[in-house]
Design a protein around this motif. Structure first.
Motif, PDB file in Angstrom:
ATOM      1  N   ALA A  43      13.006  69.959   8.217  1.00 20.38           N
ATOM      2  CA  ALA A  43      11.802  69.229   7.807  1.00 20.38           C
ATOM      3  C   ALA A  43      11.007  68.790   9.019  1.00 20.38           C
ATOM      4  N   ASP A  44       9.682  68.821   8.887  1.00 18.14           N
ATOM      5  CA  ASP A  44       8.821  68.273   9.934  1.00 18.14           C
ATOM      6  C   ASP A  44       8.976  66.755   9.982  1.00 18.14           C
ATOM      7  N   TYR A  45       8.933  66.228  11.208  1.00 16.48           N
ATOM      8  CA  TYR A  45       9.019  64.782  11.409  1.00 16.48           C
ATOM      9  C   TYR A  45       7.636  64.169  11.214  1.00 16.48           C
ATOM     10  N   ARG A  46       7.559  63.115  10.405  1.00 18.97           N
ATOM     11  CA  ARG A  46       6.258  62.504  10.067  1.00 18.97           C
ATOM     12  C   ARG A  46       5.850  61.367  10.994  1.00 18.97           C
ATOM     13  N   LEU A  85      16.228  68.198  22.538  1.00  9.98           N
ATOM     14  CA  LEU A  85      17.110  68.331  21.381  1.00  9.98           C
ATOM     15  C   LEU A  85      17.824  67.019  21.070  1.00  9.98           C
ATOM     16  N   GLY A  86      17.031  65.950  21.058  1.00  8.56           N
ATOM     17  CA  GLY A  86      17.562  64.642  20.701  1.00  8.56           C
ATOM     18  C   GLY A  86      17.806  63.726  21.874  1.00  8.56           C
ATOM     19  N   LYS A  87      17.278  64.059  23.028  1.00  6.19           N
ATOM     20  CA  LYS A  87      17.407  63.156  24.177  1.00  6.19           C
ATOM     21  C   LYS A  87      16.421  61.999  24.070  1.00  6.19           C
ATOM     22  N   GLU A  88      15.182  62.315  23.704  1.00  4.27           N
ATOM     23  CA  GLU A  88      14.160  61.274  23.596  1.00  4.27           C
ATOM     24  C   GLU A  88      14.443  60.331  22.438  1.00  4.27           C
ATOM     25  N   SER A  89      14.954  60.886  21.350  1.00  8.51           N
ATOM     26  CA  SER A  89      15.199  60.085  20.148  1.00  8.51           C
ATOM     27  C   SER A  89      16.286  60.732  19.319  1.00  8.51           C
ATOM     28  N   THR A  90      17.034  59.929  18.615  1.00 12.15           N
ATOM     29  CA  THR A  90      18.024  60.460  17.683  1.00 12.15           C
ATOM     30  C   THR A  90      17.412  60.766  16.318  1.00 12.15           C
ATOM     31  N   LYS A  91      16.106  60.550  16.171  1.00 15.28           N
ATOM     32  CA  LYS A  91      15.442  60.778  14.886  1.00 15.28           C
ATOM     33  C   LYS A  91      14.833  62.178  14.777  1.00 15.28           C
ATOM     34  N   TYR A  92      14.566  62.810  15.902  1.00 18.30           N
ATOM     35  CA  TYR A  92      13.868  64.092  15.864  1.00 18.30           C
ATOM     36  C   TYR A  92      14.232  64.926  17.089  1.00 18.30           C
ATOM     37  N   PHE A  93      13.932  66.210  16.997  1.00 19.04           N
ATOM     38  CA  PHE A  93      13.945  67.094  18.164  1.00 19.04           C
ATOM     39  C   PHE A  93      12.606  67.791  18.209  1.00 19.04           C
ATOM     40  N   TYR A  94      12.206  68.253  19.391  1.00 19.32           N
ATOM     41  CA  TYR A  94      10.866  68.832  19.464  1.00 19.32           C
ATOM     42  C   TYR A  94      10.793  69.967  20.474  1.00 19.32           C
ATOM     43  N   ASP A 153      -1.506  67.620   5.095  1.00 18.16           N
ATOM     44  CA  ASP A 153      -1.548  67.271   6.519  1.00 18.16           C
ATOM     45  C   ASP A 153      -0.925  68.346   7.401  1.00 18.16           C
ATOM     46  N   GLY A 154      -0.459  69.423   6.776  1.00 16.34           N
ATOM     47  CA  GLY A 154       0.123  70.513   7.540  1.00 16.34           C
ATOM     48  C   GLY A 154       1.609  70.372   7.805  1.00 16.34           C
ATOM     49  N   TYR A 155       2.241  69.356   7.233  1.00 17.83           N
ATOM     50  CA  TYR A 155       3.688  69.208   7.403  1.00 17.83           C
ATOM     51  C   TYR A 155       4.414  70.232   6.544  1.00 17.83           C
ATOM     52  N   LEU A 156       5.520  70.728   7.094  1.00 17.87           N
ATOM     53  CA  LEU A 156       6.211  71.864   6.485  1.00 17.87           C
ATOM     54  C   LEU A 156       7.695  71.534   6.353  1.00 17.87           C
ATOM     55  N   ASP A 157       8.227  71.661   5.145  1.00 15.53           N
ATOM     56  CA  ASP A 157       9.643  71.425   4.883  1.00 15.53           C
ATOM     57  C   ASP A 157      10.242  72.661   4.234  1.00 15.53           C
ATOM     58  N   ILE A 158      11.492  72.949   4.579  1.00 13.74           N
ATOM     59  CA  ILE A 158      12.146  74.169   4.097  1.00 13.74           C
ATOM     60  C   ILE A 158      13.441  73.796   3.388  1.00 13.74           C
TER      61      ILE A 158
END
Length: 766
Positions: free
Chosen positions: A99-102, A212-221, A84-89
């Motif tokens: 890690a990419d957020y799913r 950087l985590g304003k919208e959600s505490t689960k991810y940044f974008y 699916d193109g998700y990328l984890d390092i």
């Protein structure tokens, strides 16, 4: 070529792997064992203005297919990409670094309706709209203990977690915590959680947005308005390692001319020749160390760039020659806006050679800035940059020592430059949407090239607007700050994050630019800013004059005390710049740079390090005469008293108005030069190295402080070793004549002098 089920496949060519996913192709290139370049098809063939030259090293690389994923492994990291193109390092210890957020993004920020927004505006509220930069997005997992740094000189606190920021270079004088965009766009982010540390550099000059985590505490974008997916991942064992990797990629701040590290006095404006004579005479009369005076826009003829107002400055060349005899350099401002004037040769040359931005119909685009109706040089074209570089000769022939590029976001008084305005990306026409954030970068690049060619010296260029990599060409300052305690408080995280973003040579306007300063504020500002690499007092027309003598005593005496401290420590700063060409680390650093596992320093906003050995804890609030200071791991000494403190503890220290809390790390050796009123490299024949503690080693750099001869080996490198049983000086590299005739080694109050013996090329005591 390898097939994954019936969807994915990859191809490998040397250190580049092309992976086909449901979302499209991903191109991954290993530049070093720790730096990976990630692109999609749209970005793969694009030109980078930030990354110049071939940065690819030979990297052992393995590619395999495991559990439906492509795995790319270097000696330092492993990357997994699924169908699916998700990328984890992962790092070499198999820990997940990034890690990419799913999941799906959570639109938790409630936006006002258009009607509500208009009502709020009518009441006087400022309504900030959520960014619409969303052609593509990158969403990463946000962990509980993640902290973020970098992004240049954005407003607010040191740790950027929980905030949003926009990259669109903007002339914004209201620099409050809530402001999301300023003059510079540096889309480089450092993430750390005390266990793993990494950097992300999104090399896309279109308008972009970080949450950087304003919208959600689960991810940044990250989202961007145009172009393709183009970013670099870089691993590091700590923040310092990541900065070293990032500056390897985008370039390092070059060693400046030594005089540039002295004090700079400025004002908008010293309007006449007599004003300049008076301010320089006053500086010398009051024994205030100073090397440079800046001239703002009023020296020009009707604000036309590369001109001089003959009424105000009847003989600029003579003025600058007179100042030179009194050991003053002059830096002049230059704006990009060229006055539309058929009698003005700069305008006529540019029109004839098609060097200005155009409307879609190919007519020259106009807007208004200081000269009135103006046109904009198209710095994306090589021919424009060359023309601009050649025009610097007007300044160098007068004896100007440096250029201060302002208004180069580019600013415009008659509304924003329309999106469809045509600018060039080298030989390809594009629009302002792509080139806007690169405008100041390319202007600085052209200015640097002109001064280097015409003087042979290391160019001194200041720019207000910048992009990632501009540090190769220019010093920066934080723009039109205010004469307020809030602006003073913000100076520390701003300059620290600029340093982590590659900009080692940076400063703020001491005392504040907009509004009126006062004696206490100016005093605390010179104390707090005395170690900022660019040390300039600058203020705006219509505000109170803020040269240090304007406030009488004790302001004048305290100001002089700290200027003298600055000049005593110039060689320490110069050594850090020399070292920075190798490791990319800034002069002014947040404590998290070296103590990233210490939770007390992760968002420490009112202390900073100068190099790794000096800790500065200024007072940044009115009426304060004591303050809490946190000292990290190790032992530390009070610079003024020599009192010893154990680290990893808080202390309440005295901080009267004339006292800057300053601490030195145990084992540090600090170079101290005699106090002078200006930098004169040819007169440097003695230096003292002071040890703090029982033993230490220090490497000291020396060259002519002016040109590029050091790159051909014309420099000296000294090793100073001080132990309980023996003190020694070793001349490790001797390529520059002269050397110090006398070197003093100091322990407490005890000073031992060594003298150079030219016959054996070593130092001996008499």
């Amino acid at each position: 070529m390898f097939q994954l089920n019936h969807v994915n496949m990859y191809e490998q060519e040397h250190q580049t792997v092309k992976i086909n996913t449901i979302k499209g192709n991903l191109w991954l290139t290993a530049l070093t064992p720790e730096i990976i370049h990630i692109q999609d098809d749209a970005a793969h063939a694009t030109n980078s203005y930030a990354v110049e030259g071939n940065k690819q090293e030979v990297v052992p690389l393995t590619v395999a297919v495991q559990d439906g994923k492509v795995e790319i492994t270097t000696p330092k990291l492993r990357i997994e990409i699924d169908q699916d193109g998700y990328l984890d390092i992962f790092n070499e210890h198999d820990q997940v670094v990034l890690a990419d957020y799913r999941g799906q993004r959570e639109k938790t920020v409630v936006q006002f309706s258009e009607e509500q927004q208009e009502l709020l505006k009518a009441e006087g509220h400022v309504v900030v709209k959520q960014s619409t930069a969303s052609k593509l997005e990158v969403v990463k997992v946000l962990n509980t203990n993640d902290h973020f740094y970098g992004l240049g000189d954005k407003t607010g606190f040191l740790d950027k977690r929980g905030y949003t920021y926009d990259n669109w270079n903007t002339d914004e004088p209201n620099q409050g915590e809530e402001v999301t965009k300023l003059y510079k766009s540096i889309p480089f982010l450092i993430g750390t959680n005390g266990i793993t540390t990494y950097g992300l550099f999104f090399d896309n000059s279109f308008a972009s947005h970080f949450d950087l985590g304003k919208e959600s505490t689960k991810y940044f974008y990250y989202t961007v308005a145009g172009g393709g997916l183009d970013y670099y991942f870089m691993l590091g064992s700590n923040v310092a390692d990541v900065v070293t990797n990032y500056t390897y990629l985008t370039g390092r701040t070059p060693l400046p001319q030594k005089w540039a590290l002295g004090y700079h006095q400025s004002r908008y404006s010293y309007k006449t020749e007599q004003d300049v004579y008076q301010v320089t005479q006053k500086l010398r009369e009051l024994q205030l160390p100073c090397d440079t005076v800046h001239l703002d826009i009023d020296y020009m003829d009707g604000y036309r760039v590369f001109t001089v107002d003959k009424n105000r400055f009847p003989d600029m060349k003579r003025l600058l020659a007179d100042l030179k005899t009194n050991h003053f350099k002059v830096v002049t401002i230059i704006d990009p806006g060229v006055k539309k004037d058929d009698q003005y040769h700069i305008y006529c040359e540019g029109v004839k050679a098609q060097l200005f931005a155009t409307n879609p119909d190919r007519s020259v685009y106009t807007n208004s800035v200081w000269p009135g109706v103006s046109v904009y040089p198209d710095f994306g074209q090589a021919k424009t940059r060359q023309w601009w570089a050649c025009n610097q000769k007007f300044l160098t022939d007068l004896g100007v020592s440096g250029v201060w590029n302002d208004m180069n976001e580019p600013a415009s008084f008659n509304g924003p430059i329309p999106d469809e305005t045509v600018f060039f990306d080298e030989n390809q026409p594009t629009t302002i949407q792509k080139m806007h954030n690169l405008y100041g970068h390319n202007m600085a690049r052209a200015t640097y090239a002109g001064f280097k060619k015409q003087t042979g010296n290391r160019p001194f260029v200041i720019t207000r607007a910048a992009y990632a990599g501009t540090q190769k060409y220019s010093t920066v300052w934080t723009g039109d700050n205010r004469s307020s305690w809030a602006a003073l408080q913000m100076m520390i995280p701003q300059l620290c994050n600029l340093g982590l973003s590659g900009f080692s040579f940076a400063g703020t306007d001491i005392g504040g630019f907009l509004g009126d300063t006062n004696p206490e504020l100016l005093t605390r500002w010179i104390e707090a800013g005395i170690f900022s690499p660019l040390l300039r007092n600058h203020s705006c027309a219509g505000t109170r004059m803020q040269e240090p003598w304007q406030f009488g005593e004790p302001t004048l005496a305290i100001y002089r005390k700290y200027l003298q401290l600055r000049y005593q420590l110039i060689d320490y700063l110069y050594d850090l710049f020399a070292q920075g060409e190798s490791d990319g680390l800034p002069i002014m650093r947040p404590l998290v740079t070296h103590y990233g596992t210490d939770p007390e320093v992760l968002n420490l906003n009112d202390e900073f390090l100068v190099g790794s050995d000096l800790l500065v804890a200024p007072v940044v609030a009115p009426g304060v005469t004591k303050r809490m200071v946190y000292l990290p791991e190790g032992s530390w000494y009070d610079y003024w008293t020599g009192y010893s403190y154990a680290g990893q503890a808080y202390y309440l220290v005295d901080a009267p108005l004339d006292q800057l809390p300053l601490f030195v790390k145990d084992g540090a050796i600090i170079p101290l030069r005699p106090v002078t009123e200006y930098i004169d490299v040819q007169a440097e024949n003695m230096i003292t190295f002071k040890l703090w503690g029982e033993q230490g080693t220090y490497h000291h750099y020396q060259d002519n402080g002016a040109d590029f001869a050091y790159q051909n080996g014309e420099y000296n490198l000294y090793e100073i070793k001080m132990t309980a049983n023996n003190d020694a000086i070793r001349l490790m590299h001797h390529g520059y004549q002269p050397v110090y005739r006398q070197i003093n080694l100091q322990r407490g109050d005890l000073v031992i002098s060594f003298y150079f013996d030219a016959t054996v090329q070593t130092y001996k005591t008499k």
